[in-house]
Design a protein around this motif. Structure first.
Motif, mmCIF file in Angstrom:
data_model
loop_
_atom_site.group_PDB
_atom_site.id
_atom_site.type_symbol
_atom_site.label_atom_id
_atom_site.label_comp_id
_atom_site.label_asym_id
_atom_site.label_seq_id
_atom_site.Cartn_x
_atom_site.Cartn_y
_atom_site.Cartn_z
ATOM 1 N N PHE A 1 9.408 5.862 4.664
ATOM 2 C CA PHE A 1 8.379 4.957 5.161
ATOM 3 C C PHE A 1 8.327 3.706 4.301
ATOM 4 C CE2 PHE A 1 4.956 3.692 7.587
ATOM 5 C CZ PHE A 1 3.830 3.446 6.852
ATOM 6 N N TYR B 1 3.357 5.589 9.996
ATOM 7 C CA TYR B 1 3.907 6.721 9.263
ATOM 8 C C TYR B 1 4.351 7.837 10.187
ATOM 9 C CZ TYR B 1 4.304 10.555 6.049
ATOM 10 O OH TYR B 1 4.780 11.608 5.345
ATOM 11 N N PHE C 1 8.417 16.164 2.543
ATOM 12 C CA PHE C 1 7.362 15.171 2.462
ATOM 13 C C PHE C 1 7.834 13.964 1.653
ATOM 14 C CE2 PHE C 1 3.439 13.642 3.331
ATOM 15 C CZ PHE C 1 2.503 13.608 2.318
ATOM 16 N N ASN D 1 0.816 -1.215 0.000
ATOM 17 C CA ASN D 1 0.000 0.000 0.000
ATOM 18 C C ASN D 1 0.843 1.255 0.000
ATOM 19 O OD1 ASN D 1 -2.381 -1.284 -0.051
ATOM 20 N ND2 ASN D 1 -2.683 -1.289 2.158
ATOM 21 N N GLY E 1 2.471 3.022 -3.557
ATOM 22 C CA GLY E 1 1.858 4.027 -4.417
ATOM 23 C C GLY E 1 2.216 5.444 -4.003
ATOM 24 N N LEU E 2 2.741 5.589 -2.795
ATOM 25 C CA LEU E 2 2.908 6.935 -2.268
ATOM 26 C C LEU E 2 4.078 7.665 -2.895
ATOM 27 C CD1 LEU E 2 1.425 8.526 -0.183
ATOM 28 C CD2 LEU E 2 3.219 8.009 1.396
#
Lengths: 325, 133
Positions: free
Chosen positions: A265, A179, A258, A84, A87-88
């Motif tokens: 992460f 996170y 960011f 998951n 995708g970030l």
């Protein structure tokens, strides 16, 4: 039965030998037989010794099998989260590019490793790649520093690059990874370390048996501006109008921070997956080896047992035939 | 011509499908995005994202991040996102009250800043719930 055979063996061996120590009848015969055997080299391994070895190998097999299952269940839990989080960072790479070949003065290598051992060779590969990156990026006017996550890489890198280590963080996985924790960590690193480019070294999880050592590069906002003006991959950045802040550089700075925490992460999760997968396969091959060893020891045990039975039979029969005349 | 919207958080993908229009709140105000918008990259504030599918508006509470708009593709990366329909109004109201109480109790610059952020987050969630109903 085994004890009787041992006693007989001891006496048989002692008879033809002129032993330098007086044969003390008070001493237990088993001890003397052991001493005699040690004296001669091992002419016959006693079944007791083989049985002890088998017991310990069997215990090791059970332990490694249990460790494999524990690693498998932990892997399942963490694998979905890693997928998951993949995708970030992709939009960041699409926008800002991932250029490992960028030429900067201050490099910081962030090495991610595990805290616990018995996980195969993944930590050694990470350290090898970090060292390679260090060599690649050191030279006149360029400096290179390490930030280490995890006990294993710290142990290996402290040996020869102690002066270059800026930060070492361990016990990352005490609480389940989330996170916020990684964002705080990333913030810490960004505050304490001067950098132009951050290179994160980790093991990417491709499948349960395949871990690819990878490095992701995050650039500082000034370098991003420089590269954007120079054109190339980052040149597309200029085609985007940047909004949402006082100045473009402020937004870029927030953006790179960011980006760093997102990439970190993902890297930490992937490395944790790789660690569990590597531990699974290491424990699996270990229990398989233990099984092989157990087979070989069983054969030896049976041979020893049968030999002692045969000698006992021979003695009985020869004794009986001697009596008959 | 429709826009493709992707809302991503570190833990999961919250939204990934086509939409007709969105309204995004940024640091410098709210912007509406229609198909064929000029490419921009912007910071997203803690606020509400409104999504229009056909004729229906959906709300989502976003907790700060970035958005990139280009080529009829919108990518929004935020620290956390919740759909308005997933938020329990009762619980959101309670969280808001707790956040307000914390802000009043907070001492020291750091605590005040954190309490402020928590308050804004709670307020956004309440607004997201109210905006639908």
């Amino acid at each position: 039965m085994a004890m009787a055979a041992l006693r007989r063996e001891g006496r048989r061996i002692a008879a033809p030998l002129i032993s330098p120590q007086p044969i003390n009848p008070i001493r237990s015969s088993i001890a003397s037989s052991d001493r005699e055997q040690a004296f001669l080299g091992v002419r016959s391994i006693s079944t007791q010794v083989v049985r002890n070895r088998m017991k310990s190998v069997r215990n090791i097999q059970k332990i490694t099998k249990a460790m494999k299952m524990v690693a498998a269940s932990k892997l399942r839990a963490i694998q979905t989260r890693a997928e998951n989080s993949r995708g970030l960072w992709q939009p960041f790479t699409a926008l800002l590019g991932d250029t490992p070949s960028v030429d900067v003065k201050k490099n910081v290598i962030v090495t991610i490793s595990s805290d616990k051992g018995l996980c195969g060779g993944i930590n050694s590969t990470s350290v090898k790649i970090s060292r390679g990156l260090y060599k690649l990026n050191s030279g006149p006017e360029k400096e290179c520093k390490y930030v280490i996550l995890g006990e294993k890489a710290k142990a290996q890198l402290v040996r020869d690059s102690k002066k270059d280590i800026e930060l070492a963080i361990t016990e990352l996985q005490k609480n389940p990874l989330n996170y916020t924790q990684v964002a705080v960590l990333a913030d810490d690193i960004l505050k304490n370390v001067e950098y132009d480019a951050l290179r994160i070294v980790y093991n990417k999880f491709q499948s349960v048996v395949a871990f690819l050592p990878t490095t992701s590069t995050v650039l500082s906002p000034e370098i991003v501006e420089r590269e954007a003006e120079a054109g190339g991959k980052l040149g597309e950045l200029d085609s985007y109008e940047i909004e949402g802040g006082e100045t473009k550089s402020e937004v870029l700075q927030n953006l790179t921070e960011f980006q760093f925490s997102c990439v970190m992460f993902n890297a930490v999760l992937e490395n944790a997956c790789s660690e569990q997968g590597a531990r699974m396969s290491a424990m699996d091959s270990s229990s398989r080896n233990a099984g092989d060893m157990l087979d070989r020891l069983t054969l030896t045990y049976n041979r020893t047992r049968q030999a002692s039975i045969t000698t006992e039979l021979i003695e009985i029969i020869s004794g009986a035939s001697a009596l008959e005349g | 011509m429709t826009l493709n919207l992707c809302v991503l958080t570190p833990n999961r993908i919250v939204w990934d499908s086509e939409v007709k229009e969105i309204i995004l709140s940024t640091n410098s105000g709210q912007i509406g995005v229609l198909p064929n918008h000029a490419p921009i990259a912007t910071a997203v504030d803690i606020g509400i994202l409104r999504i229009r599918l056909k004729d229906q508006w959906l709300t989502m509470a976003l907790m700060g991040g970035f958005a990139r708009i280009g080529n009829n593709e919108i990518t929004v990366l935020v620290n956390d996102a919740e759909r308005g329909s997933d938020i329990d109004p009762q619980e959101a109201q309670e969280t808001l009250e707790i956040a307000e109480a914390n802000l009043r109790k907070a001492e020291g610059k750091r605590q005040i800043i954190e309490a402020n952020l928590a308050l804004r987050r709670a307020r956004t969630r309440v607004e997201a719930v109210n905006a639908i109903s």
